[in-house]
Structures are given as C-alpha cells and as structure tokens.
Design an enzyme around this catalytic site. Structure first.
Site, PDB file in Angstrom:
ATOM      1  CB  SER A 144      -0.934  -0.056   1.207  1.00 46.74           C
ATOM      2  OG  SER A 144      -1.907   0.933   1.132  1.00 46.74           O
ATOM      3  CG  ASP A 315      -5.773  -3.233  -4.225  1.00 50.91           C
ATOM      4  OD1 ASP A 315      -4.597  -3.263  -3.809  1.00 50.91           O
ATOM      5  OD2 ASP A 315      -6.546  -2.250  -4.049  1.00 50.91           O
ATOM      6  CG  HIS A 348      -5.657  -1.831  -0.520  1.00 48.92           C
ATOM      7  ND1 HIS A 348      -4.569  -1.843  -1.378  1.00 48.92           N
ATOM      8  CD2 HIS A 348      -5.270  -1.088   0.554  1.00 48.92           C
ATOM      9  CE1 HIS A 348      -3.591  -1.140  -0.840  1.00 48.92           C
ATOM     10  NE2 HIS A 348      -3.984  -0.667   0.319  1.00 48.92           N
TER      11      HIS A 348
HETATM   12  N1  LIG Z   1      -5.582  -1.208   5.845  1.00 50.61           N
HETATM   13  C1  LIG Z   1      -4.144  -0.914   5.900  1.00 50.61           C
HETATM   14  C2  LIG Z   1      -3.663  -0.573   4.529  1.00 50.61           C
HETATM   15  C3  LIG Z   1      -4.307   0.719   4.056  1.00 50.61           C
HETATM   16  O1  LIG Z   1      -3.753   1.131   2.877  1.00 50.61           O
HETATM   17  C4  LIG Z   1      -3.873   0.211   6.862  1.00 50.61           C
HETATM   18  O2  LIG Z   1      -4.840   0.686   7.442  1.00 50.61           O
HETATM   19  O3  LIG Z   1      -2.727   0.582   7.021  1.00 50.61           O
END
Ligand SMILES: N[C@@H](CCO)C(=O)O
Ligand SMILES: CC(=O)SCCNC(=O)CCNC(=O)[C@H](O)C(C)(C)COP(=O)(O)OP(=O)(O)OC[C@H]1O[C@@H](n2cnc3c(N)ncnc32)[C@H](O)[C@@H]1OP(=O)(O)O
Length: 398
Positions: A144, A315, A348
């Site tokens: 991410s 995603d 994602h």
């Molecule tokens: N759900 C993860 C990845 C978010 O991009 C977070 O909260 O860091």
C-alpha cells in the site's frame, strides 16, 4: 527482537520546516551480517511492530500486523535477514508526529507539526540505518503506501538497495481514491471536537476519525468480498453505534456491513490519532513517483537492482493495472522485474490477510531472485486481448 526509539536530532522536512529532534520508533529482528538487511515499510495505519505484540493488547490491528510473513522460517525469514521496521514521521506509534510533544511549548505539536511526505519517511529511515550502522539494504518491502515508500527508496537511494518489492501499490493514487481520502479528511476537520487540530487534553474528534476510517475500510474490500461477507443482511449484533440515527431510520434495518464498519471504526479511534490520519493520507495522496522527473521510468533509471511488483485482482485502491504500469516503467529503465498478479477477491487488504498468496513469491524473490518458481510475470502471460493472467495460489505449496 529489539524494539526501541532513537533520537536522530534535527530533521528538515521536504516542506523546508525543521524540528529540533526527530524520534524514530523502530523494531529489528535477527542479526545484521553486513548484507542481509531488509527494511519493511508499514502501510497507512501501521506501526513498527511488524511481527511483535509490542505494547499493544490483543487485537490491536497495529501490532504484529504482518507476523504471517515476518518471522523465523517465514517469507521474510528473521533467521536469515536482519529485518527493520520504522514507524514513519507523522504517525502516532512512537515516532515524532502531531501528537508528539513540541519541545518549544511542552504541548503536542498538533497542526504545527511540519507536513510530511513519503520522501520524509525515506530520509528518516535512512537516518535510522545510519544510527544502526546499516550502510545499505538487501531489500525494501512494503504494501500500500508502504509500497510507495519502497519506490521512493529506489528513486532517492538507488545505490543503497538491491531488491525492491512494492506490493498493492502504485506510483500515485487515482482521482477516485484522492476524492475519498479528501472526504475522509473533511469528516475529521468538521468534527466539533477537532478544534483546528488542537484537541489534545480535551475531547478528540472521534466521530470524524471513525467516519474517515469507515470510508477507508470500504476501500480495503472488493465488491465481491463485501457481498460474500455481509450481503444486505440486517446486523446480527448491536455493535457500538458510533453515530446517532435519524428517527425515521428506526423503520429500516441496521445492516451487518454497518455494524462491521462501526465496530472496527470504534476500535480504530482507540489506537489512532486524527491529526496523524490527516498527515499520513496527505502524504499518500501527494505521492507522485515521477515528481522531479519526466516519467516513472526516468525516476527509477538509477536503480540497478531487481524488482518484484505484486498486485491483487480485487484491489481497487491500488489496481493491478497500476502495478502493470509500474512494472512497465521498471522494464523501461532496464530493471529486471516481474509483476506477479494474485487472483484474490478480498480487495486491497489482501496483502495483509492472504499470507499464502504473498509469502511464496516474496520468499523466492529474496532467496533466489526473479527465477523463483513461485514467481509469475505478466510479461510472459498478458497478451493484447486478455486481462491479467493471475496466478492461483494453489500452484504454490511451501
Ligand atoms: N488497511 C491498511 C492498509 C491501508 O492502505 C492500513 O490501514 O494501514
Ligand atoms: C500494513 C499495515 O500497516 S497494516 C496496519 C494495521 N492494519 C490495518 O489497519 C488493516 C485494516 N484492516 C483491518 O484491520 C482488518 O481487521 C484486517 C484486514 C486486519 C482483518 O479484517 P477482517 O478480515 O475483517 O478481520 P475479522 O474477520 O477478524 O474482523 C475484524 C473484526 O470485526 C469483527 N466483525 C466481523 N464482522 C462483524 C460485524 N458484522 N459486525 C461487527 N463486528 C464484526 C470481528 O469480530 C473482528 O473483531 P475483533 O477485531 O475484535 O476480533
């Protein structure tokens, strides 16, 4: 495992502002042998506790957030590699950020903390490596916005890293996600308790932060995974309703999906700081790999290591198409690269909750490079007409 916080002294941010002492909370696993350092970059709301319980009680999502991937004998094997994870500047898990004490006032910085960028995270990590006596990295891995952090390492310190693994990431966020992040920030800044960001010591903008998180959490699922998990069902449990309900709402069901979002948002506001959410989403939204260059390929041209790009078909926060564009940029800069697409409908957060998909190709890449049997590459499978030929995890048994 070593879990600590180090003061690295004065730090100038990319915006030009300076703080007199940057504190960095970090964790290391394994022994440094000179050429086996692996930096793991956490995502938006992560901490340095990549594989440890840290100080968090059971169930806090920021502790041991990747302990299926990092550990003895796991994909990032802590008996082989010296693993480092650093909480990024602007966050709230021990590294300097808006909730940290401003030495000039003795009060929390709040919005007086300098705006942060992914480049600042990278420079802060470089400073920590200097403190730890680690001149260069064998690999940088992250999912991410942590994957954006990986890309920034290849861009800013191409001679200090051999392998990069951006997972569920992209060179920049698309407008739909920029829009949703903007709405999330408005939820915080319109909360009656926000007080311009100077809420510490009083009521926090919990409802705004909860709403912001609920928007984010929907972004971490796919349509099919939400259909599978929640459908249109009425809630089976009265989660702690974080929000008032309109009177006419009594006539309609409170749904399972609302209950899920409300429950997890109520947990989130207990562990995360609203100002940090503003700072870190802006860092992610602001990130543009090509910034200062003609193209992504130009930005990556100086990197002469290997790259494993990983994406997930479900995603929509960072899509497989965006990862293919990234792989193309790396190919364009003559970087040996594979784009490994995982068939997953989770969405994602698959990179967090599907270790059987992430582990085998990652372990192979670190151990034997791009020839690893668990690694696939769209370059070999995609043709003009077809979509990505994702790799089914059933092919891998480790
Ligand atoms: N759900 C993860 C990845 C978010 O991009 C977070 O909260 O860091
Ligand atoms: C890389 C990084 O930096 S990660 C940083 C930290 N990680 C994150 O923030 C990731 C964001 N997502 C999450 O935190 C998620 O919890 C994940 C991705 C870790 C796991 O999500 P899920 O697959 O939904 O996990 P799970 O099924 O356990 O549900 C999460 C919680 O919701 C609860 N829940 C599930 N369905 C419902 C429902 N219908 N109503 C109310 N609560 C529900 C579960 O009981 C569980 O509660 P618990 O955490 O108290 O045990």
């Amino acid at each position: 495992m070593d879990s600590s916080t180090v003061s690295v002294g004065e730090f100038e941010f990319q915006c030009g502002e300076t703080i007199e002492n940057l504190e960095l909370a970090y964790e290391t696993y394994g022994e440094f042998e000179g050429d086996n350092a692996v930096l793991v970059c956490h995502a938006l709301t992560g901490s340095a506790h990549v594989a440890s319980r840290g100080r968090f009680e059971e169930g806090d999502q920021a502790y041991a957030w990747w302990d299926d991937i990092v550990g003895p004998g796991k994909a990032i094997d802590t008996t082989e590699y010296f693993v480092i994870c650093v909480n990024v500047p602007g966050s709230c898990y021990g590294t300097s950020g808006p909730a940290s004490e401003n030495p000039e006032s003795g009060e929390p910085y709040g919005p007086d903390f300098p705006p942060v960028t992914v480049a600042d995270w990278t420079e802060a990590q470089r400073r920590l490596l200097d403190e730890l006596g680690v001149p260069a990295l064998y690999a940088v891995v992250g999912g991410s916005v942590g994957g954006m952090n990986v890309l920034e390492w290849a861009k800013r310190h191409p001679d200090h890293v051999e392998k990069i693994v951006p997972i569920a990431a992209a060179g920049r966020l698309d407008p739909q996600c920029l829009a949703l992040d903007g709405i999330a920030r408005r939820a915080i800044t319109t909360d009656e308790n926000w007080q311009g960001g100077h809420y510490y010591g009083g009521d926090h903008p919990d409802q705004g932060l909860a709403l912001a998180r609920e928007i984010g959490h929907v972004m971490y699922f796919s349509k099919s995974s939400m259909e599978r998990r929640f459908g249109r069902r009425a809630a089976t449990r009265e989660a702690e309703r974080a929000f008032p309900t309109d009177p006419a709402g009594r006539f309609f069901p409170y749904r399972d999906v609302e209950s899920y979002l409300d429950y997890n948002a109520s947990k989130f506001v207990e562990r995360f700081d609203a100002n940090s959410y503003l700072y870190l989403t802006r860092a992610m939204d602001n990130y543009d790999l090509a910034s200062g260059f003609e193209s992504d390929a130009d930005a990556l041209a100086a990197f002469d290591g290997d790259a494993l790009v990983m994406s997930f078909t479900g995603d929509w926060h960072f899509t497989s198409e965006q990862s293919e564009a990234l792989a193309d940029a790396l190919r364009g800069s003559d970087t040996p690269v594979a784009h490994h697409v995982v068939d997953s409908d989770y969405g994602h957060d698959a990179f967090l909750v599907e270790p059987d998909s992430v582990g085998p190709p990652l372990a192979d890449f670190l151990e034997v490079g791009l020839d690893g049997s668990a690694i696939s590459d769209t370059e070999e499978t995609v043709d003009d007409s077809s979509d990505f030929a994702p790799v089914h995890t059933s092919l891998f048994s480790r």
